[in-house]
Design a protein around this motif. Structure first.
Motif, short mmCIF file in Angstrom:
data_model
loop_
_atom_site.label_atom_id
_atom_site.label_comp_id
_atom_site.label_asym_id
_atom_site.label_seq_id
_atom_site.Cartn_x
_atom_site.Cartn_y
_atom_site.Cartn_z
N THR A 109 0.84 -1.21 0.00
CA THR A 109 0.00 0.00 0.00
C THR A 109 0.87 1.25 0.00
OG1 THR A 109 -1.60 -1.23 1.33
CG2 THR A 109 -1.90 1.15 1.19
N ILE A 110 1.88 1.27 0.89
CA ILE A 110 2.74 2.45 0.97
C ILE A 110 3.56 2.60 -0.31
CG2 ILE A 110 4.76 3.39 2.17
CD1 ILE A 110 3.55 2.66 4.77
N ALA A 111 4.09 1.50 -0.83
CA ALA A 111 4.90 1.58 -2.05
C ALA A 111 4.06 2.05 -3.24
CB ALA A 111 5.52 0.21 -2.34
N GLY A 112 2.87 1.47 -3.37
CA GLY A 112 1.99 1.85 -4.48
C GLY A 112 1.53 3.28 -4.37
N ALA A 114 2.96 5.68 -2.74
CA ALA A 114 4.10 6.59 -2.92
C ALA A 114 4.39 6.80 -4.40
CB ALA A 114 5.32 6.02 -2.20
N ALA A 115 4.28 5.72 -5.20
CA ALA A 115 4.52 5.85 -6.65
C ALA A 115 3.54 6.84 -7.26
CB ALA A 115 4.39 4.48 -7.31
N ALA A 116 2.25 6.70 -6.88
CA ALA A 116 1.23 7.59 -7.43
C ALA A 116 1.45 9.03 -6.98
CB ALA A 116 -0.15 7.10 -6.99
N PHE A 126 11.21 8.92 -2.23
CA PHE A 126 11.43 8.80 -0.78
C PHE A 126 10.50 9.73 0.00
CE2 PHE A 126 13.43 10.27 3.13
CZ PHE A 126 13.59 9.06 3.78
N ASP A 127 10.37 10.96 -0.50
CA ASP A 127 9.46 11.91 0.16
C ASP A 127 8.02 11.39 0.13
OD1 ASP A 127 11.23 13.74 1.05
OD2 ASP A 127 10.91 15.22 -0.54
N SER A 128 7.65 10.74 -0.98
CA SER A 128 6.28 10.21 -1.08
C SER A 128 6.07 9.08 -0.08
CB SER A 128 6.01 9.71 -2.49
OG SER A 128 6.16 10.76 -3.40
N VAL A 129 7.10 8.23 0.06
CA VAL A 129 7.00 7.15 1.05
C VAL A 129 6.83 7.76 2.44
CG1 VAL A 129 8.31 5.32 2.22
CG2 VAL A 129 8.29 5.45 -0.27
N TYR A 130 7.64 8.81 2.71
CA TYR A 130 7.55 9.51 4.01
C TYR A 130 6.15 10.09 4.20
CZ TYR A 130 8.32 13.45 7.24
OH TYR A 130 8.22 14.36 8.25
N MET A 161 -10.27 11.52 -5.66
CA MET A 161 -10.85 10.22 -5.33
C MET A 161 -9.75 9.24 -4.93
SD MET A 161 -14.09 9.72 -5.43
CE MET A 161 -14.33 7.99 -5.83
N PHE A 162 -8.69 9.22 -5.74
CA PHE A 162 -7.58 8.29 -5.45
C PHE A 162 -6.98 8.57 -4.08
CE2 PHE A 162 -3.01 7.81 -5.13
CZ PHE A 162 -2.91 6.43 -5.20
N ALA A 163 -6.74 9.87 -3.78
CA ALA A 163 -6.09 10.22 -2.51
C ALA A 163 -6.96 9.80 -1.33
CB ALA A 163 -5.81 11.72 -2.47
N LEU A 164 -8.27 10.05 -1.44
CA LEU A 164 -9.17 9.71 -0.33
C LEU A 164 -9.28 8.20 -0.17
CD1 LEU A 164 -11.91 12.43 -0.82
CD2 LEU A 164 -10.28 12.24 1.07
N ILE A 165 -9.41 7.49 -1.29
CA ILE A 165 -9.50 6.02 -1.22
C ILE A 165 -8.20 5.44 -0.67
CG2 ILE A 165 -9.65 3.91 -2.62
CD1 ILE A 165 -11.71 5.42 -4.35
N PHE A 166 -7.08 6.05 -1.09
CA PHE A 166 -5.79 5.58 -0.56
C PHE A 166 -5.76 5.71 0.95
CE2 PHE A 166 -1.69 6.93 1.15
CZ PHE A 166 -0.96 5.79 0.95
N ILE A 167 -6.20 6.88 1.46
CA ILE A 167 -6.18 7.10 2.91
C ILE A 167 -7.08 6.09 3.62
CG2 ILE A 167 -6.90 8.70 4.74
CD1 ILE A 167 -5.87 10.99 3.03
#
Lengths: 257, 257
Positions: A109-112, A114-116, A126-130, A161-167
């Motif tokens: 989940t975190i890796a995917g 972060a890529a998006a 790295f910042d996205s993973v953080y 939508m993606f950001a909210l679903i991700f959270i």
């Protein structure tokens, strides 16, 4: 909410208090992420946020924990069927299997995510993973907040939508891990105590309700009928009756549990 | 931590990464408050924060939940002794009593904390209540952060102590409420399933382990010794042995639980 909560940080991009922004804000409150990218500035807004959080956070917690528990149960079903198809000797899903699966899911989940986010926000990977980590642990510093660039909140509904679903999805996975790693240990004391209590009650009830035919250890069957009235505990110790040798049945029974 | 995490928001007051500030930062990470008043800006700092949070947050959760459970237990002891001294009919502390006590404690914590913060930080009382609420729910927007004025972190150690103790004590009280209101419901399914399983096992074990003296319903005592080897379940149904009439002991026994 739009009418009572004012846009408090006008220097940030995006229309913070239109529907998408308000929804984003509400999500950060209920999940206790609390980036602080938009905060209420009026007394009404603060009061509403407090009432909203007081009701919403416990409900959110119950929701995420329920989803987390179901994720765990689904995982154990999948593990069992995989083990079955691989003809493993031990077919049941162990706690360790579950922990491995949930850890893998969290990492993916975190890796995917972060890529998006690194693609959409222009952050380094790295910042996205953080960012994903700080978000999903609900720390939510707010030093990096998604959906704040290029008026993404109003112009990129699919990204919102993606950001909210991700959270929400990510928090469910984190809840599954916490359910597995922390909550079971936390509630263990309470659980053990309750089980001990329930067992003591059962031992007591078992000693009195021994009704019907009894097979003794030497193989003979004894017919005994209490009828429809059960003897209360003290009637098993009549002062003038036969003396009950120790260990008597209820002592043994309790010890055998 | 001071060496690898850099001061990231130099416009705020206080020496953020001296010991007191770093301790404050670590507290906001472990409790998932995450004000974001100071955040790591280097790769090393971010990496360390992630590792630190990954280990620390579950431990913190266990700690706060354990304290919360003990707060609840202490409350129930106090309620019981108060009820005893008032000669109430119902001497046990009910769930409702506990919820009332914990709600009162939470309100007092927020009210007391708000009074102190409004005095030290110069906020209005309402703003201080808002700050306390946002902090103790671990939302932590970071729009209002204590210890940021007049280099409080280095010059007012007693205020720093108070703020940290307030956060830790307040979170323990909140954990007690959550333990009471949310966690018991969340883990109810798991608990019920485990208890059912344990009881089924006991019913089975109870049928076999009937060892020692047995008092039958008609009052006589039967001595029976299984010795040190317990009969397995199928030996109670010997095909050539005496036919066990239904209801036999293990049926009854299971039904009585």
């Amino acid at each position: 909410m739009e009418t009572i909560v004012l846009k408090s940080e006008p220097h940030r991009a995006g229309r913070q208090w239109k529907f998408a922004g308000a929804f984003y804000y509400a999500t950060t409150v209920l999940t206790t992420i609390g980036y602080g990218h938009s905060t209420p500035s009026t007394i009404g807004g603060k009061l509403f946020t407090m009432c909203y959080a007081m009701i919403g956070i416990p409900l959110g917690l119950v929701m995420f924990q329920s989803i987390g528990e179901r994720v765990n149960r689904l995982s154990s079903v999948i593990i069992r069927s995989v083990k079955s198809s691989l003809h493993c000797r031990q077919k049941e899903a162990s706690e360790l299997d579950l922990i491995c699966v949930v850890t893998t899911l969290s990492s993916l989940t975190i890796a995917g995510g972060a890529a998006a986010f690194s693609r959409y926000e222009g952050w380094t990977y790295f910042d996205s993973v953080y960012y994903c980590f700080i978000t999903l642990t609900t720390i939510g510093f707010g030093d990096m907040v998604a959906l704040q660039k290029d008026s993404a909140l109003s112009d990129k509904p699919e990204y919102v939508m993606f950001a909210l679903i991700f959270i929400l999805f990510g928090l469910a996975i984190v809840a599954a891990s916490l359910n597995l790693l922390v909550l079971r240990f936390v509630t263990m004391n309470t659980e053990d105590e309750r089980r001990d209590e329930a067992q003591a009650m059962q031992a007591l009830a078992g000693a009195v309700r021994l009704e019907g035919d009894v097979i003794t250890a030497n193989g003979s069957i004894l017919s005994g009928q209490l009828g429809h009235h059960l003897l209360p505990m003290h009637e098993l110790h009549p002062p003038q009756g036969p003396i009950v040798p120790s260990p008597a049945i209820y002592t043994n029974h309790r010890a055998s549990i």
